[in-house]
Scaffold this motif. Sequence first.
Motif, mmCIF file in Angstrom:
data_model
loop_
_atom_site.group_PDB
_atom_site.id
_atom_site.type_symbol
_atom_site.label_atom_id
_atom_site.label_comp_id
_atom_site.label_asym_id
_atom_site.label_seq_id
_atom_site.Cartn_x
_atom_site.Cartn_y
_atom_site.Cartn_z
ATOM 1 N N UNK A 122 41.551 -28.416 64.695
ATOM 2 C CA UNK A 122 41.419 -28.812 66.095
ATOM 3 C C UNK A 122 40.007 -29.314 66.392
ATOM 4 N N UNK A 123 39.880 -30.337 67.222
ATOM 5 C CA UNK A 123 38.550 -30.839 67.595
ATOM 6 C C UNK A 123 37.757 -29.863 68.457
ATOM 7 N N UNK A 124 38.367 -28.764 68.881
ATOM 8 C CA UNK A 124 37.648 -27.777 69.685
ATOM 9 C C UNK A 124 36.645 -26.975 68.862
ATOM 10 N N UNK A 125 36.665 -27.146 67.524
ATOM 11 C CA UNK A 125 35.790 -26.357 66.673
ATOM 12 C C UNK A 125 34.716 -27.220 66.035
ATOM 13 N N UNK A 126 33.529 -26.643 65.883
ATOM 14 C CA UNK A 126 32.442 -27.340 65.209
ATOM 15 C C UNK A 126 32.623 -27.243 63.695
ATOM 16 N N UNK A 127 31.879 -28.042 62.968
ATOM 17 C CA UNK A 127 31.957 -27.989 61.506
ATOM 18 C C UNK A 127 31.532 -26.617 60.991
ATOM 19 N N UNK A 128 30.497 -26.027 61.602
ATOM 20 C CA UNK A 128 30.069 -24.699 61.158
ATOM 21 C C UNK A 128 31.161 -23.668 61.414
ATOM 22 N N UNK A 129 31.823 -23.750 62.567
ATOM 23 C CA UNK A 129 32.904 -22.812 62.854
ATOM 24 C C UNK A 129 34.021 -22.952 61.831
ATOM 25 N N UNK A 130 34.385 -24.172 61.505
ATOM 26 C CA UNK A 130 35.448 -24.379 60.506
ATOM 27 C C UNK A 130 35.057 -23.754 59.168
ATOM 28 N N UNK A 131 33.812 -23.965 58.774
ATOM 29 C CA UNK A 131 33.351 -23.425 57.492
ATOM 30 C C UNK A 131 33.359 -21.900 57.494
ATOM 31 N N UNK A 132 32.762 -21.316 58.521
ATOM 32 C CA UNK A 132 32.617 -19.866 58.535
ATOM 33 C C UNK A 132 33.943 -19.150 58.779
ATOM 34 N N UNK A 133 34.756 -19.670 59.704
ATOM 35 C CA UNK A 133 36.066 -19.059 59.938
ATOM 36 C C UNK A 133 36.957 -19.223 58.707
ATOM 37 N N UNK A 134 36.831 -20.356 58.025
ATOM 38 C CA UNK A 134 37.575 -20.538 56.778
ATOM 39 C C UNK A 134 37.151 -19.533 55.729
ATOM 40 N N UNK A 135 35.866 -19.215 55.677
ATOM 41 C CA UNK A 135 35.381 -18.210 54.734
ATOM 42 C C UNK A 135 35.925 -16.827 55.073
ATOM 43 N N UNK A 136 35.999 -16.524 56.371
ATOM 44 C CA UNK A 136 36.584 -15.243 56.772
ATOM 45 C C UNK A 136 38.038 -15.164 56.305
ATOM 46 N N UNK A 137 38.786 -16.241 56.538
ATOM 47 C CA UNK A 137 40.195 -16.265 56.135
ATOM 48 C C UNK A 137 40.323 -16.088 54.626
ATOM 49 N N UNK A 138 39.539 -16.836 53.853
ATOM 50 C CA UNK A 138 39.599 -16.714 52.389
ATOM 51 C C UNK A 138 39.173 -15.325 51.935
ATOM 52 N N UNK A 139 38.202 -14.740 52.649
ATOM 53 C CA UNK A 139 37.716 -13.416 52.273
ATOM 54 C C UNK A 139 38.760 -12.337 52.430
ATOM 55 N N UNK A 140 39.690 -12.506 53.360
ATOM 56 C CA UNK A 140 40.777 -11.539 53.521
ATOM 57 C C UNK A 140 41.576 -11.454 52.233
ATOM 58 N N UNK A 141 41.837 -12.604 51.608
ATOM 59 C CA UNK A 141 42.588 -12.635 50.353
ATOM 60 C C UNK A 141 41.717 -12.155 49.194
#
Length: 326
Positions: free
Chosen positions: A303-322
Motif C-alpha cells: 500500500x502507498x500508505x507505508x514508507x520504504x522504511x516501514x515496508x522493510x522493518x515490518x517485513x523483517x518483523x513478519x519474517x522474524x516470526x517464521x
Amino acid sequence: MTRSSVPPPVTAVMDAASAWLPVRMAEVESRLAELSSGYGPRLSEEAEATLTAGGKRLRPLLVLMAAGEGAGARAVRVASAVEMVHMATLVHDDVLDGAPVRRGRPTVVARSGRDRAVGVGDLLFSRAFAELAVDGGEAEVAELSSASVALVLGELAQRRDAFDTAITEERYLHRCSLKTARLFESACRLGRISSGRPGAEELASFGREIGLAFQLLDDVLDVTGPPERTGKARGTDLLDGTVTLPLILARRLDQGLESAELHGLDQETAEALCNRIAATPALEEVRDRAKGGIDRAKGILDSPDFTDEERELLGMIADGVVERYA
C-alpha cells in the motif's frame, strides 16, 4: 531490558532501524518499570518480575512501527499499555492452567499462590487502561477494550473446548483469532491511531496475519520442543487439554490418532503423543500455512500508505516470526 538482551526478531529490526526506534523501545522498557512499582513490596515485586521476565516485545514494537518515526510520548504510552494487557493475560492464563513455569521461570501463581497472581494480573490490566487514559485517548481506550474482550472470549472458548479432540479446524482458528491475533491487530491499529496517519486498517490486517502465523508456529513448537528452548515441558498444551491444529491435522493423517484421548495424560504419554503427531506431515502443513499468512501480511505492505522504511522493518518483523521457529 538492554539492547543486547532484546530477543529476535526485535533485535534484527532494531539493528536495521533508524535511531528513533531503539530510543522509543528503551522508553517503553523504562515506562513499564515505572508502571510496575509503587504498590507495596510484594505486589510491585511480582508485577516487575512479570514485566521483566523476557518476552519478544513484538506488540509494543508493532505499536511504535505503526506510529512511525514521529512517534512520541503518546505512542510510548500506548505501546506500554498493550504490553501490560498482554502480560496480564499471561498471568491469568497461568492461574487458569495451574502452570508451574513460563519462559523457564516459576509463574506468579506457582511462586505466590492464586490470590496474589489474580491480583497481579488485575493490577496490570488496570494500569494499562489508566496509561491510555492520559491526555484523553478515548479512541485508544475503546480499541484496547475491544481487544481485551476478544482475549477473554478466546480464553473462555479454549476452556470450553478443553479435551475435546473433535473440535473443527474452523473452531480452532476462530479461537486463535480472538486469543492471539486480535492483540497483534490492535497493536498495529493503535499505533496508527496515535499518530493520526492513514493506513490503520491495512496495518491491522497485517497484524492479524502475523498474529495467526505466530500462534500456529507456537503450537508446532509445543509439539517439537525442546523445553530448554520453549521454557516449558513438551506437550504442555496436550496436558492442559488444549487441542491445537497439529493434533487436528494429525488425526486426519493417522487413523490411529482418531481415538487419542487427552484425559489422563502424564508427561511421558504426552511426549509419546507429540512423537506420534510429529511422525505425520501435520507439522509441515501447519508451518506452510503460517508461511502463507506471512506472505499475505507482507503483500499488505505494498500500500502507498507505508514508507520504504516501514515496508522493510515490518517485513523483517513478519519474517522474524517464521525464523524464530526455524
